[in-house]
Motif scaffolding. Structure first.
Motif, PDB file in Angstrom:
ATOM      1  N   THR A 341      13.588 -24.734 -61.446  1.00 56.62           N
ATOM      2  CA  THR A 341      12.840 -25.869 -60.891  1.00 56.62           C
ATOM      3  C   THR A 341      11.366 -25.886 -60.852  1.00 56.62           C
ATOM      4  OG1 THR A 341      13.128 -25.450 -58.621  1.00 56.62           O
ATOM      5  CG2 THR A 341      15.148 -26.917 -59.697  1.00 56.62           C
ATOM      6  N   GLU A 344       9.378 -22.427 -60.258  1.00 55.62           N
ATOM      7  CA  GLU A 344      10.077 -21.669 -59.483  1.00 55.62           C
ATOM      8  C   GLU A 344      11.658 -21.354 -60.011  1.00 55.62           C
ATOM      9  OE1 GLU A 344       9.762 -20.666 -54.841  1.00 55.62           O
ATOM     10  OE2 GLU A 344      11.101 -22.148 -55.190  1.00 55.62           O
ATOM     11  N   ARG A 346      15.183 -20.560 -58.748  1.00 60.50           N
ATOM     12  CA  ARG A 346      16.053 -20.014 -57.358  1.00 60.50           C
ATOM     13  C   ARG A 346      17.528 -19.571 -57.951  1.00 60.50           C
ATOM     14  NH1 ARG A 346      14.705 -22.660 -52.839  1.00 60.50           N
ATOM     15  NH2 ARG A 346      12.658 -23.593 -52.630  1.00 60.50           N
ATOM     16  N   ALA A 348      20.987 -18.423 -55.797  1.00 55.85           N
ATOM     17  CA  ALA A 348      21.831 -18.372 -54.586  1.00 55.85           C
ATOM     18  C   ALA A 348      23.097 -17.788 -54.821  1.00 55.85           C
ATOM     19  CB  ALA A 348      21.894 -19.736 -54.078  1.00 55.85           C
ATOM     20  N   GLY A 378       7.752 -13.024 -55.689  1.00 53.34           N
ATOM     21  CA  GLY A 378       8.683 -13.772 -55.027  1.00 53.34           C
ATOM     22  C   GLY A 378       9.372 -13.356 -53.807  1.00 53.34           C
ATOM     23  N   GLU A 392      19.551 -15.674 -51.091  1.00 58.21           N
ATOM     24  CA  GLU A 392      18.869 -16.615 -51.638  1.00 58.21           C
ATOM     25  C   GLU A 392      17.491 -15.859 -52.216  1.00 58.21           C
ATOM     26  OE1 GLU A 392      17.938 -19.933 -49.267  1.00 58.21           O
ATOM     27  OE2 GLU A 392      19.953 -20.686 -49.175  1.00 58.21           O
ATOM     28  N   ARG A 394      13.922 -16.759 -54.755  1.00 58.30           N
ATOM     29  CA  ARG A 394      12.851 -17.540 -55.280  1.00 58.30           C
ATOM     30  C   ARG A 394      11.846 -16.610 -56.006  1.00 58.30           C
ATOM     31  NH1 ARG A 394      12.987 -18.783 -50.016  1.00 58.30           N
ATOM     32  NH2 ARG A 394      11.000 -17.923 -49.817  1.00 58.30           N
TER      33      ARG A 394
END
Length: 403
Positions: A341, A344, A346, A348, A378, A392, A394
């Protein structure tokens, strides 16, 4: 009582038994023979007195310096010769051994390199020409003393060859020292070699980590599947588990073969084996499902447009995360979400907490995930959240080439 030679004579005897003594002698005589041919052509040496010989030496010495200054590739040629003939034990004249030998094998890349090469060639000729002449002239009196005069004079016959050996050893050692000084890699070349070595070490470290992740995932999956098959007592489930074990093992062997090819530094192999990316994550999910885990996956954004380095490391992070789930929690429901998105990526992973709950973030797997994320600018967060364990990650997408 054993006869003990004086130290200088003992060193001379040891030098006479070394191969490098004679390769250095040949190295200097090659320059001397070329210089003699030049001197015979111009200014000519027929019936010339000794002082004219000395003056004529300026011609080949000057020509050698001019060629060294004007032809950059001569530095490479001289470096290869010097490594082979002046440095003992050197077997790879074109390899990255400048740090060990102190001699570069690249063309002159700057004017200081050219000036040093010119001085090297001039000195090589200036040393090689007299040594070539003396290699012949000193053998004549030895033959005369031994076979013409004879008698007691024959006892003096070894002196001229002994003097020649002293000249050969000393001239060879001086030439090797000059080569290390004048043909040494420049500061820019040393910096480039250091950067290349650092990149190679980092690449090897990354490949070792990839191999650890891949083999660790395969072994964990295999153990979980084998245990589940034995506990299920179902022929159908056992067949599915064996199939999954076979596929997981085959993929691990492919990763192992690719990493070993790269570690051998085969340039062709570097382009032959492509590391997995996030687009290949489906095989990780299927492997986890085959182990009994109820994996649900959600992907968003264009993963095919994620930069290659981010996609590769994201795959390894997901692989380590699923391995940790199977290792610590077993075949439990797992929710995976991967989305690119904006600027970045992501990632999870959520799963129910095992009993008893694991310690917060002390395992080597989580440490490796955090290190991967930090190296890419990150962050990774892991820990219990209610009755779940959540990971999580990033990873910023900026600053990398897409593809």
């Amino acid at each position: 009582m054993s006869l003990r030679l004086p130290a200088p004579l003992r060193a001379l005897v040891q030098a006479s038994a070394r191969t490098v003594t004679y390769t250095r002698w040949l190295h200097l005589m090659l320059a001397g023979l070329v210089a003699m041919v030049v001197m015979m052509v111009f200014p000519g040496l027929e019936d010339a007195p000794t002082w004219q010989w000395l003056r004529a030496m300026a011609v080949p010495v000057g020509l050698a310096a001019v060629f060294g200054l004007g032809v950059p590739v001569l530095r490479q040629a001289e470096g290869i010769q010097a490594r082979l003939m002046l440095v003992p034990g050197q077997r790879e004249p074109l390899g990255p051994a400048a740090a060990e030998t102190g001699i570069a094998v690249t063309p002159s890349g700057s004017w200081p390199d050219r000036w040093r090469t010119a001085l090297w060639l001039a000195l090589r000729v200036a040393l090689g020409l007299p040594l070539t002449v003396l290699s012949v002239w000193l053998l004549i009196p030895a033959w005369h003393l031994a076979f013409v005069l004879g008698g007691w004079y024959a006892l003096l016959a070894p002196l001229p060859p002994l003097l020649l050996l002293v000249l050969v050893v000393s001239s060879g050692a001086l030439t090797a020292a000059l080569a290390r000084r004048l043909l040494a890699p420049s500061a820019a070349e040393r910096l480039a070699a250091l950067e290349q070595r650092t990149e190679r070490l980092l690449e090897h470290n990354r490949l070792a980590r990839e191999l650890h992740d891949s083999i660790g995932h395969a072994l964990t999956t295999t153990v979980v599947q084998a245990g589940a098959a034995r506990a299920a007592g179902s022929a159908r489930f056992t067949e599915r588990a064996l199939t999954a074990i076979e596929e997981t093992g085959r993929r691990a062997l492919e990763d192992l073969e690719r990493v070993l090819r790269l570690l051998r530094e085969d340039d062709e192999a570097r382009t032959a084996g492509k590391p997995p990316k996030l687009e290949d994550a489906s095989r990780l999910l299927e492997s986890a499902r085959a182990s009994g885990a109820l994996v649900t996956a959600e992907t968003g954004g264009g993963l095919d447009a994620v930069p290659a380095v981010i996609s590769r490391e994201g795959y390894r992070i997901l692989q380590e995360a699923l391995t940790n789930v199977l290792r610590h929690a077993g075949p439990v429901p797992v929710a995976v979400r991967v989305a690119a998105t904006g600027e970045e990526l992501r990632l999870a992973v959520r799963n129910p907490l095992p009993e008893p709950s694991p310690p917060t973030g002390t395992g080597s797997g989580l440490r490796g995930i955090r290190e991967r994320a930090a190296l890419l600018g990150g962050a990774a967060e892991a820990g219990p959240a209610g009755d779940e364990w959540r990971l999580e990650v990033r990873l910023p997408l900026g600053g990398y080439t897409r593809g």
